[in-house]
Design an enzyme around this catalytic site. Structure first.
Site, PDB file in Angstrom:
ATOM      1  N   GLN A 183       8.473  -5.736  -6.032  1.00  0.00           N
ATOM      2  CA  GLN A 183       8.843  -6.885  -8.042  1.00  0.00           C
ATOM      3  C   GLN A 183       8.618  -5.883  -8.384  1.00  0.00           C
ATOM      4  OE1 GLN A 183       5.233  -9.057  -7.633  1.00  0.00           O
ATOM      5  NE2 GLN A 183       5.653 -10.591  -6.137  1.00  0.00           N
TER       6      GLN A 183
ATOM      7  N   HIS B 133      -0.452  -2.677   1.776  1.00  0.00           N
ATOM      8  CA  HIS B 133       0.507  -2.346   1.149  1.00  0.00           C
ATOM      9  C   HIS B 133       2.129  -1.323   1.717  1.00  0.00           C
ATOM     10  CE1 HIS B 133       3.277  -3.180  -1.982  1.00  0.00           C
ATOM     11  NE2 HIS B 133       3.092  -2.091  -2.569  1.00  0.00           N
TER      12      HIS B 133
ATOM     13  N   GLU C  39       4.209   1.162 -15.136  1.00  0.00           N
ATOM     14  CA  GLU C  39       2.853   0.340 -14.058  1.00  0.00           C
ATOM     15  C   GLU C  39       2.068   1.082 -13.444  1.00  0.00           C
ATOM     16  OE1 GLU C  39       4.482  -0.432 -10.220  1.00  0.00           O
ATOM     17  OE2 GLU C  39       6.235  -1.824 -11.400  1.00  0.00           O
TER      18      GLU C  39
ATOM     19  N   HIS D 295      -3.144  -2.319  -1.533  1.00  0.00           N
ATOM     20  CA  HIS D 295      -2.423  -3.291  -3.535  1.00  0.00           C
ATOM     21  C   HIS D 295      -3.546  -3.852  -3.855  1.00  0.00           C
ATOM     22  CE1 HIS D 295      -0.218  -4.374  -6.537  1.00  0.00           C
ATOM     23  NE2 HIS D 295       0.625  -3.941  -6.049  1.00  0.00           N
TER      24      HIS D 295
END
Length: 852
Positions: free
Chosen positions: A65, A362, A132, A252
């Protein structure tokens, strides 16, 4: 009940069809498709074949994403991107690999755009950049708001459809094919469906590239798709390749919480949501990240995941919340349309409600060890993307570096294969694959019904929170999962279950060994980072004896050895990286700044010679591949060797064992290290052979001990095998040996046995006794192996009669060659001889220059 070993091959029918290619790429994510397209661009005439487990558009890439990190802002620099990556990697990133990533990344990203990928832009047409966790600059490009992976996959699939690249879909890769020289010669695979190619087949190829993605399905809850069952890592382990740093699994921190019993693929709430200003809160609305890290909610993922788990533990909650209500509906629908829709689908409106989140498996920062060109330790086998461990991620991947890694290293692998084929050198990738040879290693399968049990145990005991107790419990469960009361049929489900079990076993062993907390590996019983002991990597290989683990200090770069040498070392159960480190240690001791002054003074720079490695005495040879590796390593590949005999063969005085050709200076500089190892190992093999011949025909076997020289244990135990002996435990960790002091400390031999069995179920236990009356209590506890210490021959006879086959017996202490046969004829199973490794005289071997 015998527990089957982890299989070195998957049980499968013989291939019913075969295709040929120059390069076969296994996987259709960003790494695999970029590589295939790039190689086709370099060599339009080449036949490139892509094998994918589902359809081309499936896999992990399309689920990404957040975006792709790259230095595109004029205010940003590669040095800053490198710094952020190194910080996130907590000391274990390969700085050279990271430098490659951040400097070549922008160009690779532009190549992706040129291939048709459309990223979000602002009103002026410039790429939109966001942040991020762990990034101190805006450097993340994204597409469709939060659908970057889907756009990347779309563009690459479209480009591939327009190319000459052949694709086999719905194909599960099984095992690596090798030729007579030990190089990769293709793969076996199973096509799930009907058509021209279905069932088990083979692809023959001169180069094999693993781009199979991750292994998230080894856990019950993960962000990974159902196809991510660790197939590439498991194949590499079975092929003898080195796998590195599997304990570093990134969880994650913000995965949509669907309830405590939810399993399988879970919806991801991208880190980019926090990059845009969302914050983590508990049920009371308290922002708990502010006091945890200077970057608060944008801290590296391991920091955030741990903080969430701590807060859950403190409050008794099973999830936390991500609050982005202040975004408003317009931002949610335009910037994060996918996440918005997923939340709504599960009854949560992120515009008006905080999103329930919890960590889930993740990304694997470790994987198949690969160098800066994607080469693994198995000649001809490459690895790229999440399946690989290039050193870029260290102990914890920096957000959005993964797609970038796939781009950069895919291009490097394509270039390396192409350059090798053009060079036409013996070590280069062949234009056509070698003829595959028969593989007689043991096969096996895991019952597919074990899959949910494996996943459940991994999530409970080997996920974000780990400790010796929980990891040991998982290890015991994984051992139990190997056994099944029914015959297991070869099928997709059993192959996947076997891959999951293989990968889980390696991961858990690495996590048990690393007794510290670092990056995404968090040990509750060792909560601090420990650079004094653990600033290094754990390399795992799979042998007939099981998993072998080697600690490699950080910064120690593996040297590429001649393919034959590397293959021979791996097949001997030796780690090429460890052996080359030994060569380098010898070179560091031998060579100071001036170099080999005698050779430099007496030998002209361009002189070359051939030298013979000659036996000066009768004996058994061991370590020829090691010696060849030493000549190659210490000459930086300039010396070429030809072996004329094999390890384990008896040789006589005057026999030529090997010839070495190359620069004369290099020959004489490397001579001492190569011969030191060869004479020492051959001496051990020769002495072992004498003991083996002394007991020949009795049924007893000669066994070594841990009385070895520091750093040489694996080599010395290999030499024992060359002499016909067998190995006792390799270390204090892979088997238990209860001796008299343990008995005293535990309060009795039975108590000591039970303590070890309870702490380490499934681990082999040997108990040392020095009196006949101690045997029966040990047998009553279930001992399978008993060491009879300093027993006389008469007492050994009594002991054998008393045990009557209920346990294996080993005689130790006071043994000599003269008494060996008498001891062996008592009926004991083993004679343990420490002298094999600590007292064996070197076999006289010399290097003779032929001269011009």
């Amino acid at each position: 009940m015998a527990i089957p070993a982890i299989p070195q091959r998957l049980t499968a029918p013989a291939p019913g069809w075969t295709v040929e290619a120059d390069v076969v790429v296994v996987g259709s994510g960003i790494a695999g498709l970029t590589l295939a397209l790039r190689y086709t661009g370099l060599d339009p005439e080449a036949k490139v074949l892509v094998v994918t487990k589902d359809v081309l558009s499936s896999g992990s890439t399309r689920w990404a994403q957040g975006g792709i990190a790259a230095v595109l802002d004029p205010q940003d620099t590669p040095a800053e991107h490198l710094s952020d990556t190194l910080v996130a990697g907590v000391g274990l990133c390969d700085e050279e690999a990271v430098r490659v990533l951040v400097t070549e990344g922008p160009g690779a990203l532009r190549g992706l755009i040129a291939a048709g990928a459309r990223f979000d832009t602002d009103d002026s047409g410039e790429l939109q950049l966001t942040r991020e966790g762990g990034h101190r600059r805006n450097r993340i490009v994204h597409a469709g708001g939060d659908a970057t992976g889907a756009e990347v996959q779309r563009a690459l699939v479209q480009a591939l459809r327009e190319s000459s690249i052949e694709v086999i879909e719905h194909a599960l890769v099984l095992d690596l094919l090798k030729d007579a020289g030990g190089r990769a010669a293709g793969v076996t695979l199973h096509v799930m469906g009907e058509g021209e190619r279905d069932g088990v087949g083979a692809v023959r190829a001169g180069a094999v590239v693993l781009a199979t993605g991750g292994m998230g399905q080894v856990y019950a809850a993960t962000t990974n798709p159902v196809v991510s069952t660790g197939d590439g890592v498991a194949l590499a382990l079975r092929a003898g390749a080195v796998v590195r740093d599997l304990e570093f699994v990134q969880f994650h921190p913000t995965v949509l919480w669907l309830g405590e019993d939810s399993t399988g693929q879970q919806p991801l709430i991208s880190e980019a949501v926090r990059g845009e200003g969302a914050v983590l809160v508990d049920a009371e609305g308290v922002r708990f990240m502010k006091d945890v890290h200077e970057l608060a909610d944008l801290a590296p993922r391991d920091v955030v995941a741990k903080a969430i788990m701590r807060r859950m533990r403190e409050t008794g909650a099973d999830h936390m919340y991500l609050d982005a209500r202040h975004f408003g509906e317009e931002k949610w629908r335009t910037r994060f349309p996918t996440i918005h829709a997923v939340c709504r689908e599960h009854g949560i409106d992120p515009v008006t409600q905080p999103i329930p989140v919890a960590p889930a498996a993740h990304y694997a920062s470790g994987g198949v060890r690969a160098d800066l060109h994607g080469r693994t330790s198995a000649p001809g086998l490459y690895a790229c993307g999440e399946v690989a461990c290039t050193g870029v991620h260290g102990a914890n991947r920096l957000a959005s570096n993964s797609l970038l890694e796939g781009l950069v290293f895919a291009e490097r692998i394509a270039a390396d294969i192409h350059a090798g084929r053009r060079a036409g050198s013996p070590a280069a990738v062949r234009t056509a694959p070698g003829e595959p040879v028969a593989d007689d290693r043991p096969t096996g399968l895991v019952d597919p019904r074990a899959r949910p049990r494996i996943q459940g145990h991994m999530s409970r005991g080997a996920s974000v929170l780990r400790g010796q107790e929980s990891l040991s419990e998982v290890a015991r469960a994984l051992v139990s999962s190997r056994w099944t009361p029914v015959a297991v049929e070869p099928c997709t489900e059993s192959w996947e279950a076997t891959n999951l079990l293989t990968v889980a076993s390696a991961l858990v062993e690495a996590a048990r060994n690393r007794e510290e907390t670092r990056g995404s590996h968090w040990r509750e019983d060792f909560p601090e980072r420990n650079d004094a002991w653990w600033l290094g990597h754990l390399d795992v290989t799979l042998t007939a004896e099981g998993m072998t683990m080697t600690y490699v200090p950080h910064g120690q770069r593996a040297t590429v050895l001649p393919p034959r040498v590397e293959t021979d070392l791996i097949e001997a159960g030796l780690d090429p990286a460890t052996v080359t480190a030994l060569f380098q240690a010898a070179a560091d001791e031998d060579l100071q700044a001036p170099g080999d002054v005698t050779s430099l003074a007496t030998i002209p720079a361009g002189q070359t010679d051939t030298a013979d490695v000659v036996a000066r005495a009768d004996g058994v040879v061991s370590g020829l591949a090691v010696a060849e590796g030493a000549f190659s390593h210490l000459s930086q590949g300039r010396l070429m060797a030809e072996r004329l005999v094999k390890d384990g063969e008896r040789v006589t005085r005057g026999d030529v064992l090997m010839t070495v050709t190359g620069p004369t200076r290099d020959l004489l500089t490397a001579e001492r290290t190569a011969l030191n190892l060869l004479t020492h190992l051959s001496g051990i093999a020769t002495l072992t052979d004498r003991w083996v011949r002394a007991v020949e025909g009795t049924g007893a076997r000669i066994r070594d001990s841990r009385k070895t020289l520091p750093g040489l244990r694996a080599l010395e135990k290999y030499a024992v095998r060359c002499g016909g002996g067998v190995n006792h435990r390799m270390s204090l960790s892979d088997a238990a040996l209860i001796k008299d002091n343990h008995v005293v400390a535990a309060g009795g031999v039975a108590e000591a046995f039970r303590a070890v069995r309870d702490a380490y179920p499934g681990l082999p236990i040997e108990v040392e006794v020095d009196r006949i009356d101690q045997i029966e209590p040990v047998l009553a506890e279930g001992a399978e192996e008993i060491l009879l210490d300093n027993f006389t021959v008469d007492d050994l006879v009594l002991a054998v009669r008393l045990v009557d086959g209920r346990a294996r017996l080993e005689s130790s202490g006071g043994l000599t060659l003269d008494s060996a046969r008498d001891v062996a004829e008592t009926g004991v199973d083993y004679l343990a001889v420490g002298a094999l490794t600590h007292s064996a005289p070197a076999l006289d071997i010399a290097l003779d220059l032929r001269g011009n």
